[in-house]
Design a protein around this motif. Structure first.
Motif, PDB file in Angstrom:
ATOM      1  N   ASP A 104      -8.972  -0.950  -3.777  1.00  0.00           N
ATOM      2  CA  ASP A 104      -7.943  -0.228  -3.051  1.00  0.00           C
ATOM      3  C   ASP A 104      -6.599  -0.943  -3.200  1.00  0.00           C
ATOM      4  OD1 ASP A 104      -6.274   0.460  -0.511  1.00  0.00           O
ATOM      5  OD2 ASP A 104      -7.883   1.956  -0.513  1.00  0.00           O
ATOM      6  N   PRO A 105      -5.548  -0.220  -3.548  1.00  0.00           N
ATOM      7  CA  PRO A 105      -4.241  -0.860  -3.740  1.00  0.00           C
ATOM      8  C   PRO A 105      -3.733  -1.593  -2.505  1.00  0.00           C
ATOM      9  CG  PRO A 105      -4.238   1.375  -4.626  1.00  0.00           C
ATOM     10  CD  PRO A 105      -5.522   1.209  -3.883  1.00  0.00           C
ATOM     11  N   ILE A 119      -8.458  -0.111   7.560  1.00  0.00           N
ATOM     12  CA  ILE A 119      -8.906   1.123   6.917  1.00  0.00           C
ATOM     13  C   ILE A 119     -10.216   1.597   7.539  1.00  0.00           C
ATOM     14  CG2 ILE A 119      -9.726   2.111   4.750  1.00  0.00           C
ATOM     15  CD1 ILE A 119      -7.749   0.185   3.326  1.00  0.00           C
ATOM     16  N   ILE A 120     -11.131   0.667   7.790  1.00  0.00           N
ATOM     17  CA  ILE A 120     -12.411   1.019   8.401  1.00  0.00           C
ATOM     18  C   ILE A 120     -12.199   1.683   9.760  1.00  0.00           C
ATOM     19  CG2 ILE A 120     -14.467  -0.004   9.496  1.00  0.00           C
ATOM     20  CD1 ILE A 120     -14.439  -2.064   7.154  1.00  0.00           C
ATOM     21  N   ALA A 130      -2.073  -6.663  -0.129  1.00  0.00           N
ATOM     22  CA  ALA A 130      -2.153  -7.619   0.976  1.00  0.00           C
ATOM     23  C   ALA A 130      -2.588  -8.992   0.471  1.00  0.00           C
ATOM     24  CB  ALA A 130      -3.124  -7.112   2.034  1.00  0.00           C
ATOM     25  N   ALA A 131      -3.565  -9.011  -0.435  1.00  0.00           N
ATOM     26  CA  ALA A 131      -4.040 -10.275  -0.978  1.00  0.00           C
ATOM     27  C   ALA A 131      -2.953 -10.963  -1.803  1.00  0.00           C
ATOM     28  CB  ALA A 131      -5.280 -10.040  -1.836  1.00  0.00           C
ATOM     29  N   ALA A 132      -2.260 -10.201  -2.630  1.00  0.00           N
ATOM     30  CA  ALA A 132      -1.207 -10.776  -3.475  1.00  0.00           C
ATOM     31  C   ALA A 132      -0.087 -11.364  -2.629  1.00  0.00           C
ATOM     32  CB  ALA A 132      -0.667  -9.716  -4.431  1.00  0.00           C
ATOM     33  N   ALA A 187      -6.913  -9.478   2.647  1.00  0.00           N
ATOM     34  CA  ALA A 187      -7.649  -8.313   2.167  1.00  0.00           C
ATOM     35  C   ALA A 187      -8.635  -7.824   3.220  1.00  0.00           C
ATOM     36  CB  ALA A 187      -8.375  -8.642   0.871  1.00  0.00           C
ATOM     37  N   ALA A 188      -9.312  -8.756   3.889  1.00  0.00           N
ATOM     38  CA  ALA A 188     -10.273  -8.376   4.932  1.00  0.00           C
ATOM     39  C   ALA A 188      -9.577  -7.692   6.103  1.00  0.00           C
ATOM     40  CB  ALA A 188     -11.036  -9.607   5.416  1.00  0.00           C
TER      41      ALA A 188
END
Length: 409
Positions: free
Chosen positions: A59-60, A288-289, A65-67, A281-282
């Motif tokens: 997912d983008p 999203i969840i 978010a991770a980047a 990312a989490a």
């Protein structure tokens, strides 16, 4: 003299699988394509063996978010949470997870395996741990690392567990340990039964929600919520490597228990902390969840459709509702052959053989994600039909009706 490395030679069955070209493990993926396919050995195949149930790993929003977090905090933290490895991101994610799961507190660790190992600090000589016979290896290792007496009950057999609890007159602390969703066949723990027995016998209930957190229940908190029992689970572990689409793990429960594990759970205390990229990312995945329930509804609908189609073919398909669908082959060699035949048909699956499953219970596991389309499901069914006929697992000309689409108009 006995060679201490002698045990490292391949087992006869493993060597046979290698020599006959049936060994299905450690296949490197060289590329991930946008249509649900991956490239293995130079060939594009449909991935039907991933635990990325909600299709979030690509997912983008998670990637961005991770980047961003890596740009601000670097690729790693170079230390344990106890010393120099704690970030505000850890604390933010812990607060959000506790709120999501309805628990007082949460502890974020570097892997789901590590989250379960940290439970060993709760298993002292003053305790008895009652474990389902089919718990994950990480939970088995936790009981070995702990010092409690371990009593195993037959898989999901609450009557057997009740007898064991009644026959055991010890005054020791009691804990019941199970998975919410069992990873091999995708079946669910009898959570209502486990809750009833835990309350009747003064036992604490611990559920590993590695596969079901994010997937099951009205709010996505897991198997306990699916059965209306989320608040009755004392301690819940989870991983970020399935529905959360990244790496990491967590333990959630009463504040004083989490604080105890924070200081005494050796696998967590003495390990480097989860990097910022995975934390961010989490957190994105958790958002999203909580806000896009249609993802889990979609994958559950896909699972119901595929399970019905495979059953109609005459394949030995384990019943259930989850996206982990087991083709119960039984024989290890036949399981490996089916896995190879499916790959030749362009479908990547997982071969589950002893000791990952009990002897005589080998199976091929198909795992669906929210990205699988009706066309993907039809492709899987066709591959299973062709491979099953070649191997004699289904009649050469089976009469079956494919279930109508529940995914797309």
């Amino acid at each position: 003299m006995l060679d201490a490395f002698g045990k490292c030679r391949p087992r006869p069955d493993q060597q046979l699988a290698i020599e006959t070209g049936l060994y299905p493990y450690f296949r490197p993926i060289t590329e991930r394509l946008e249509n649900g396919e991956v490239v293995i050995g130079g060939h594009a195949v449909l991935m039907a063996g991933s635990n990325d149930y909600l299709d979030l790993s690509q997912d983008p929003r998670l990637k961005a978010a991770a980047a961003d977090a890596i740009g601000r905090h670097g690729a790693g933290n170079s230390g344990s949470r106890l010393l120099n490895g704690s970030l505000r991101l850890h604390e933010d994610l812990e607060a959000e997870l506790a709120d999501f799961l309805g628990k007082e507190a949460a502890l974020v660790v570097s892997t789901g395996y590590q989250a379960n190992l940290a439970l060993a600090a709760l298993f002292t000589p003053d305790d008895v741990v009652y474990t389902d016979q089919l718990i994950h290896a990480s939970l088995v290792d936790a009981t070995r690392l702990g010092r409690a007496r371990v009593v195993r009950y037959r898989h999901n057999d609450m009557a057997h567990l009740e007898r064991l609890l009644e026959e055991d007159g010890t005054g020791q602390g009691r804990l019941i340990l199970s998975e919410g969703m069992f990873s091999a066949e995708g079946d669910l723990c009898d959570v209502p039964g486990a809750v009833r027995l835990s309350r009747a016998h003064g036992a604490r209930l611990i559920l590993d929600s590695a596969h079901d957190a994010g997937l099951l229940g009205a709010g996505g908190t897991g198997a306990a919520e699916h059965f209306g029992q989320q608040g009755a689970v004392d301690l819940q572990t989870l991983t970020f490597s399935k529905c959360f689409g990244t790496l990491g793990g967590a333990i959630a429960g009463p504040g004083h228990v989490i604080d105890y594990l924070r200081h005494h759970g050796r696998p967590a205390v003495f390990s480097a902390s989860l990097p910022a990229g995975c934390l961010a990312a989490a957190r994105a995945a958790l958002h999203i969840i909580r806000t896009e329930p249609e993802r889990r509804l979609r994958v559950l609908a896909a699972a119901a459709k595929l399970r019905a189609d495979l059953t109609a073919l005459g394949l030995p398909t384990a019943p259930g509702i989850t996206p982990a669908i087991a083709l119960q082959v039984g024989d290890t060699l036949m399981c490996l052959r089916l896995c190879k035949e499916l790959l030749a048909e362009g479908i990547y699956t997982n071969a589950m053989v002893p000791p990952a499953v009990p002897g005589g219970k080998a199976l091929v596991r198909l795992s669906l994600t929210a990205a699988h389309t009706d066309a993907n499901l039809a492709r899987i069914v066709d591959a299973c039909a062709a491979a099953g006929r070649r191997l004699g697992l289904i009649p050469a000309r089976p009469g079956h009706t494919v279930a109508a689409s529940v995914l797309t108009p």
